[in-house]
Design a protein around this motif. Sequence first.
Motif, PDB file in Angstrom:
ATOM      1  N   LYS A  29       0.824  -1.206   0.000  1.00 56.29           N
ATOM      2  CA  LYS A  29       0.000   0.000   0.000  1.00 56.29           C
ATOM      3  C   LYS A  29       0.863   1.263   0.000  1.00 56.29           C
ATOM      4  CE  LYS A  29      -1.169  -2.166   3.410  1.00 56.29           C
ATOM      5  NZ  LYS A  29      -0.601  -3.464   3.045  1.00 56.29           N
ATOM      6  N   CYS A 122      -8.766  -2.103  18.671  1.00 54.66           N
ATOM      7  CA  CYS A 122      -7.743  -2.963  18.091  1.00 54.66           C
ATOM      8  C   CYS A 122      -7.120  -3.905  19.103  1.00 54.66           C
ATOM      9  CB  CYS A 122      -6.667  -2.076  17.460  1.00 54.66           C
ATOM     10  SG  CYS A 122      -5.289  -2.977  16.812  1.00 54.66           S
ATOM     11  N   SER A 156      -2.255 -14.529  13.442  1.00 57.32           N
ATOM     12  CA  SER A 156      -1.673 -13.414  12.719  1.00 57.32           C
ATOM     13  C   SER A 156      -1.410 -13.825  11.281  1.00 57.32           C
ATOM     14  CB  SER A 156      -0.359 -13.026  13.402  1.00 57.32           C
ATOM     15  OG  SER A 156       0.315 -12.065  12.628  1.00 57.32           O
ATOM     16  N   ASN A 157      -1.456 -12.843  10.408  1.00 57.24           N
ATOM     17  CA  ASN A 157      -1.228 -13.100   8.989  1.00 57.24           C
ATOM     18  C   ASN A 157      -0.161 -12.126   8.488  1.00 57.24           C
ATOM     19  OD1 ASN A 157      -1.436 -13.714   6.288  1.00 57.24           O
ATOM     20  ND2 ASN A 157      -3.492 -12.852   6.030  1.00 57.24           N
ATOM     21  N   VAL A 160       0.448 -10.475   5.001  1.00 54.71           N
ATOM     22  CA  VAL A 160      -0.462  -9.389   4.679  1.00 54.71           C
ATOM     23  C   VAL A 160      -0.270  -8.195   5.597  1.00 54.71           C
ATOM     24  CG1 VAL A 160      -2.925  -8.767   4.864  1.00 54.71           C
ATOM     25  CG2 VAL A 160      -2.230 -10.763   3.537  1.00 54.71           C
ATOM     26  N   SER A 161      -0.128  -8.446   6.889  1.00 51.20           N
ATOM     27  CA  SER A 161      -0.269  -7.343   7.841  1.00 51.20           C
ATOM     28  C   SER A 161       1.032  -6.951   8.539  1.00 51.20           C
ATOM     29  CB  SER A 161      -1.328  -7.680   8.887  1.00 51.20           C
ATOM     30  OG  SER A 161      -0.922  -8.801   9.629  1.00 51.20           O
ATOM     31  N   ILE A 182      -1.096 -20.959  13.649  1.00 50.09           N
ATOM     32  CA  ILE A 182      -2.299 -21.333  14.396  1.00 50.09           C
ATOM     33  C   ILE A 182      -3.382 -20.347  13.999  1.00 50.09           C
ATOM     34  CG2 ILE A 182      -3.309 -21.610  16.687  1.00 50.09           C
ATOM     35  CD1 ILE A 182      -0.531 -22.291  17.729  1.00 50.09           C
ATOM     36  N   ASP A 183      -4.337 -20.835  13.219  1.00 51.17           N
ATOM     37  CA  ASP A 183      -5.314 -19.926  12.611  1.00 51.17           C
ATOM     38  C   ASP A 183      -6.470 -20.772  12.060  1.00 51.17           C
ATOM     39  OD1 ASP A 183      -6.617 -18.009  10.844  1.00 51.17           O
ATOM     40  OD2 ASP A 183      -4.736 -16.876  10.782  1.00 51.17           O
ATOM     41  N   GLY A 202     -11.490 -18.468  18.613  1.00 49.29           N
ATOM     42  CA  GLY A 202     -11.716 -18.142  20.024  1.00 49.29           C
ATOM     43  C   GLY A 202     -11.316 -19.231  21.003  1.00 49.29           C
ATOM     44  N   ASP A 204      -7.995 -20.314  21.395  1.00 45.61           N
ATOM     45  CA  ASP A 204      -6.533 -20.296  21.555  1.00 45.61           C
ATOM     46  C   ASP A 204      -6.099 -20.507  23.006  1.00 45.61           C
ATOM     47  OD1 ASP A 204      -5.589 -19.125  18.719  1.00 45.61           O
ATOM     48  OD2 ASP A 204      -7.465 -18.218  19.356  1.00 45.61           O
ATOM     49  N   ASN A 277      -0.415 -12.314  17.599  1.00 49.24           N
ATOM     50  CA  ASN A 277      -0.897 -11.012  17.140  1.00 49.24           C
ATOM     51  C   ASN A 277      -2.364 -10.868  17.409  1.00 49.24           C
ATOM     52  OD1 ASN A 277      -0.709  -8.397  16.220  1.00 49.24           O
ATOM     53  ND2 ASN A 277       0.548  -8.899  14.470  1.00 49.24           N
ATOM     54  N   TYR A 278      -2.933  -9.772  16.926  1.00 49.17           N
ATOM     55  CA  TYR A 278      -4.203  -9.360  17.486  1.00 49.17           C
ATOM     56  C   TYR A 278      -5.402 -10.165  16.993  1.00 49.17           C
ATOM     57  CZ  TYR A 278      -1.711  -5.656  19.829  1.00 49.17           C
ATOM     58  OH  TYR A 278      -0.868  -4.965  20.654  1.00 49.17           O
ATOM     59  N   HIS A 283     -12.007 -11.598  20.574  1.00 47.20           N
ATOM     60  CA  HIS A 283     -13.050 -12.514  21.038  1.00 47.20           C
ATOM     61  C   HIS A 283     -13.390 -12.187  22.481  1.00 47.20           C
ATOM     62  CE1 HIS A 283     -12.731 -15.359  17.641  1.00 47.20           C
ATOM     63  NE2 HIS A 283     -11.463 -14.990  17.622  1.00 47.20           N
ATOM     64  N   PRO A 557      -7.897  -8.285   7.934  1.00 50.90           N
ATOM     65  CA  PRO A 557      -7.441  -7.328   6.925  1.00 50.90           C
ATOM     66  C   PRO A 557      -7.198  -7.935   5.538  1.00 50.90           C
ATOM     67  CG  PRO A 557      -6.166  -7.058   8.927  1.00 50.90           C
ATOM     68  CD  PRO A 557      -7.030  -8.256   9.123  1.00 50.90           C
ATOM     69  N   PHE A 561      -5.744  -3.235   1.597  1.00 49.51           N
ATOM     70  CA  PHE A 561      -6.341  -2.165   2.394  1.00 49.51           C
ATOM     71  C   PHE A 561      -5.587  -2.079   3.715  1.00 49.51           C
ATOM     72  CE2 PHE A 561     -10.740  -3.606   0.571  1.00 49.51           C
ATOM     73  CZ  PHE A 561     -10.415  -3.096  -0.676  1.00 49.51           C
ATOM     74  N   ASN A 563      -6.926  -1.306   7.191  1.00 48.20           N
ATOM     75  CA  ASN A 563      -8.251  -1.116   7.771  1.00 48.20           C
ATOM     76  C   ASN A 563      -9.126  -0.591   6.641  1.00 48.20           C
ATOM     77  OD1 ASN A 563      -7.529  -2.136  10.352  1.00 48.20           O
ATOM     78  ND2 ASN A 563      -6.331  -0.284  10.615  1.00 48.20           N
TER      79      ASN A 563
HETATM   80  N1  LIG Z   1      -2.429  -5.066   4.753  1.00 55.15           N
HETATM   81  C1  LIG Z   1      -2.792  -4.706   5.986  1.00 55.15           C
HETATM   82  N2  LIG Z   1      -1.890  -4.713   7.015  1.00 55.15           N
HETATM   83  C2  LIG Z   1      -2.280  -4.351   8.250  1.00 55.15           C
HETATM   84  C3  LIG Z   1      -3.604  -3.928   8.517  1.00 55.15           C
HETATM   85  C4  LIG Z   1      -4.518  -3.914   7.424  1.00 55.15           C
HETATM   86  O1  LIG Z   1      -5.697  -3.571   7.580  1.00 55.15           O
HETATM   87  N3  LIG Z   1      -4.071  -4.294   6.189  1.00 55.15           N
HETATM   88  N4  LIG Z   1      -3.966  -3.520   9.768  1.00 55.15           N
HETATM   89  C5  LIG Z   1      -2.909  -3.189  10.734  1.00 55.15           C
HETATM   90  C6  LIG Z   1      -3.528  -3.267  12.056  1.00 55.15           C
HETATM   91  S1  LIG Z   1      -4.423  -1.918  12.587  1.00 55.15           S
HETATM   92  C7  LIG Z   1      -3.421  -4.341  12.839  1.00 55.15           C
HETATM   93  S2  LIG Z   1      -4.142  -4.331  14.376  1.00 55.15           S
HETATM   94  C8  LIG Z   1      -2.618  -5.474  12.447  1.00 55.15           C
HETATM   95  C9  LIG Z   1      -3.357  -6.769  12.641  1.00 55.15           C
HETATM   96  O2  LIG Z   1      -2.469  -7.771  12.391  1.00 55.15           O
HETATM   97  P1  LIG Z   1      -2.671  -9.234  12.966  1.00 55.15           P
HETATM   98  O3  LIG Z   1      -3.037  -9.162  14.394  1.00 55.15           O
HETATM   99  O4  LIG Z   1      -1.536 -10.021  12.528  1.00 55.15           O
HETATM  100  O5  LIG Z   1      -3.980  -9.618  12.331  1.00 55.15           O
HETATM  101  P2  LIG Z   1      -4.315 -10.196  10.929  1.00 55.15           P
HETATM  102  O6  LIG Z   1      -3.272 -10.020   9.940  1.00 55.15           O
HETATM  103  O7  LIG Z   1      -5.671  -9.668  10.744  1.00 55.15           O
HETATM  104  O8  LIG Z   1      -4.365 -11.707  11.191  1.00 55.15           O
HETATM  105  C10 LIG Z   1      -5.364 -12.142  11.889  1.00 55.15           C
HETATM  106  C11 LIG Z   1      -5.426 -13.636  11.621  1.00 55.15           C
HETATM  107  O9  LIG Z   1      -6.059 -14.128  12.767  1.00 55.15           O
HETATM  108  C12 LIG Z   1      -6.930 -15.131  12.359  1.00 55.15           C
HETATM  109  N5  LIG Z   1      -7.893 -15.343  13.415  1.00 55.15           N
HETATM  110  C13 LIG Z   1      -9.130 -14.853  13.559  1.00 55.15           C
HETATM  111  N6  LIG Z   1      -9.688 -15.339  14.679  1.00 55.15           N
HETATM  112  C14 LIG Z   1      -8.763 -16.149  15.251  1.00 55.15           C
HETATM  113  C15 LIG Z   1      -8.741 -16.939  16.425  1.00 55.15           C
HETATM  114  O10 LIG Z   1      -9.692 -17.004  17.190  1.00 55.15           O
HETATM  115  N7  LIG Z   1      -7.606 -17.615  16.703  1.00 55.15           N
HETATM  116  C16 LIG Z   1      -6.522 -17.591  15.874  1.00 55.15           C
HETATM  117  N8  LIG Z   1      -5.461 -18.277  16.228  1.00 55.15           N
HETATM  118  N9  LIG Z   1      -6.533 -16.878  14.747  1.00 55.15           N
HETATM  119  C17 LIG Z   1      -7.631 -16.154  14.455  1.00 55.15           C
HETATM  120  C18 LIG Z   1      -7.498 -14.635  11.046  1.00 55.15           C
HETATM  121  O11 LIG Z   1      -7.982 -15.717  10.292  1.00 55.15           O
HETATM  122  C19 LIG Z   1      -6.285 -13.961  10.414  1.00 55.15           C
HETATM  123  O12 LIG Z   1      -5.609 -14.803   9.525  1.00 55.15           O
HETATM  124  O13 LIG Z   1      -2.255  -5.416  11.076  1.00 55.15           O
HETATM  125  C20 LIG Z   1      -1.765  -4.175  10.649  1.00 55.15           C
HETATM  126  N10 LIG Z   1      -1.355  -4.379   9.263  1.00 55.15           N
END
Ligand SMILES: Nc1nc2c(c(=O)[nH]1)N[C@H]1C(S)=C(S)[C@@H](COP(=O)(O)OP(=O)(O)OC[C@H]3O[C@@H](n4cnc5c(=O)[nH]c(N)nc54)[C@H](O)[C@@H]3O)O[C@H]1N2
Length: 667
Positions: A29, A122, A156-157, A160-161, A182-183, A202, A204, A277-278, A283, A557, A561, A563
């Motif tokens: 982005k 968040c 966490s992913n 992507v993030s 773990i996802d 939910g 974990d 990660n978040y 949950h 996410p 994008f 957010n």
């Molecule tokens: N491209 C991109 N990057 C970003 C963002 C974005 O919007 N876009 N947002 C930014 C922000 S504000 C934040 S807070 C961070 C977030 O970053 P991360 O906290 O790493 O969150 P995500 O990448 O959303 O990964 C969340 C993963 O958690 C999984 N998940 C959902 N529920 C559960 C569960 O109950 N248990 C487990 N184990 N997994 C679960 C989802 O399937 C997803 O693959 O990323 C930041 N980076």
Amino acid sequence: MLVSVKDGVAIRIQGDPSMPFTDGTLCTKVSHYLERTYAEDRVLHPLRRVGAKGRGQFERISWDAALDEIASRLSTLAASEDGPESILPLSYAGTMGMVQFSSMDRRFFNRLGASVLDRTLCSSAGKAGLKATLGGSVGMDPERFAEARLIIIWGSNPVVSNLHLWTRVAEARRRGAKVIAIDPYRSLSAEKCTQHIALLPGTDGALALGMMHVLVAEDRIDLDYVARYTLGFDELAERLKRYPPEWAARTCGLRTEEVVQLARDYASVTPAAIRLNYGMQRHAGGGIAARTIACLPALTGAWRDAAGGLLLSTNDFYGFDHAALERPELLGGRRPRVINHAAVGDALTAAKPPVRAVVVYNNNPVAVCPEAEKVLAGFRREDLFCVVMDCFLTDTADYADIVLPATTQLEHFDVHKSYGHLYVLANNPSIAPVGESLPNSEVFRRLAARMGFDEPCFRDSDEDLCRAALRSANPRMQGVAWDAVRESGWQRLNLPERFAPFAEGGFPTDSGRCEFYSASLEREGVDPLPFFNPPAESAASNPDLARRFPLAFLSPPARNFLNSTFANLKRFRDREGEPRLELHADDAAARGIRDGDRVRVFNDRGGYRLRAQVNDKPRPGVVVARSVWWRKFSPDGRNANDLTSQRVSDLGGGATFYDCLVEVEKA
Ligand SMILES: Nc1nc2c(c(=O)[nH]1)N[C@H]1C(S)=C(S)[C@@H](COP(=O)(O)OP(=O)(O)OC[C@H]3O[C@@H](n4cnc5c(=O)[nH]c(N)nc54)[C@H](O)[C@@H]3O)O[C@H]1N2
Ligand SMILES: Nc1nc2c(c(=O)[nH]1)N[C@H]1C(S)=C(S)[C@@H](COP(=O)(O)OP(=O)(O)OC[C@H]3O[C@@H](n4cnc5c(=O)[nH]c(N)nc54)[C@H](O)[C@@H]3O)O[C@H]1N2
Ligand SMILES: [Mo]
């Protein structure tokens, strides 16, 4: 980021190759940030609403007219029977620099005595969970992940993030590390791991409890580390008897061998690093789950190694002077009511005394806050005075009475900390504000002057604020001063290169130890030992609801994008295509849904339409809608937050976006 400028116009941006954490790489982005800065649909001057709320019809007005009107409306409300608490700031993560995120704005609202926003969208569940166990948002240095032999990517992913962490994980993999995701969803990251453990959303905390049971039962504990640097091991060991791996497997929807093997790998393949990660904490039980997982590295002594331990956030390693930025003393002893951001729909429709004005900046609540119908009901109120400061006419701006044009990162000063690395970053402006846009700090400065707030702190410049933020007695901030950071662009906190924060204990808890037993939780009336706190919406915890809405809905996410930021720009929308719902072939077949069908996803809170993408990426029973789309760019003008709930997490009052049951039907 380095910006090349010609005749006052930014023509090229690139990552700073000298910056160790990013190594000069920009994410998908930000590498196109100039398209955002110079986008055709950027708001260039103040606007006043001419059409009905929600229509997005405005006329151009001058800054003076806009600020006079805002100051007069806010002054009148502050002097009214309902008082200044009838005014609510709504701001979040549009920019997270200290100046534009939380400085002059907080001074302004403190001086006014406005309602206080608890910013919980968040990370507050995980933050509170970590605080209870480790003493704060602290953890291992992300730069050491490349040397780990075992990495658990937990909820966490990062492909992507968190691209720059992923670079280290990929490097570790090349060196032969085992990487486990773990996802519930086979994300782009899970796809690239050596193993994927697809648990139920939910659950974990249950998985971590089962792992800890195995660690204790099989004598895989670092007893020396536990004795020196932890608190409450005997009580924890007793508690863990309730949570054998068979129980954990049943609760998480896994096989017992998966739980046992994960525990064995975790204890035996070292150094072992956990990237929590978040995702996993959105949950109802997210805070306790984060706390429970945070116990793991102390049990095995993983913290002894710089490449071992756990990382959720590095935020509390920074010693920025927030009081100097925000000036809480301007409250003058008043204690305004606190409104939870995750339940802003309820606040705007039911709070007493009512909220009569909102000032929105760095935030797109109509798109990103849960239970959108309620949020919208609030924003539609004719008697709610609404100011939106943004670079674009967002879903929220459509409901504004006054829109004020905001600068982008290229156009203002700021100083940043991070929750994912250990550097202080300068944001120096490289071009003049585009159009008539102004930094948030300047808008609040001008409003303060108009409202007669004559304290000298309202005249501080943005660089004064940067300087104040870094003036700190914290030893990790020694040698980190604004003038030097502004010159170099970045500076590492005063920490050793091979930083193993808790190799010899020293946790920032009251006891100085990692607290398996938490007296601070006990004081809040919470069980002081780890336990399983189930999701609010699941087949096990709410079978009646699950009979009507059997599928768990995740809206993490999208790659293109941030957010809802960037989601208005054509390049990024084109790359995402259209709002899609990923579902498992079994769940699709049971509903007569085929790949590419139009479907409707719904629950009691609302529903929306998107295109089915049938694949085996979500585990059966889970559906995934990558987010956050703007409502107005979606086929039926809705998005994922039509479904999500305003319920908050067990610790920290955090949003629970991923604790959400739904049903899907062919549209
Ligand atoms: N491209 C991109 N990057 C970003 C963002 C974005 O919007 N876009 N947002 C930014 C922000 S504000 C934040 S807070 C961070 C977030 O970053 P991360 O906290 O790493 O969150 P995500 O990448 O959303 O990964 C969340 C993963 O958690 C999984 N998940 C959902 N529920 C559960 C569960 O109950 N248990 C487990 N184990 N997994 C679960 C989802 O399937 C997803 O693959 O990323 C930041 N980076
Ligand atoms: N369903 C669902 N909902 C979610 C999430 C999810 O995973 N699923 N993720 C949640 C998370 S982790 C987060 S952090 C929140 C994020 O929620 P928000 O913080 O609201 O983030 P954005 O949607 O990116 O909106 C930020 C707005 O700030 C504007 N902005 C950027 N810079 C500036 C500036 O300098 N000044 C002003 N005035 N405006 C600026 C941008 O143009 C944008 O419109 O969303 C949450 N909502
Ligand atoms: Mo976030």
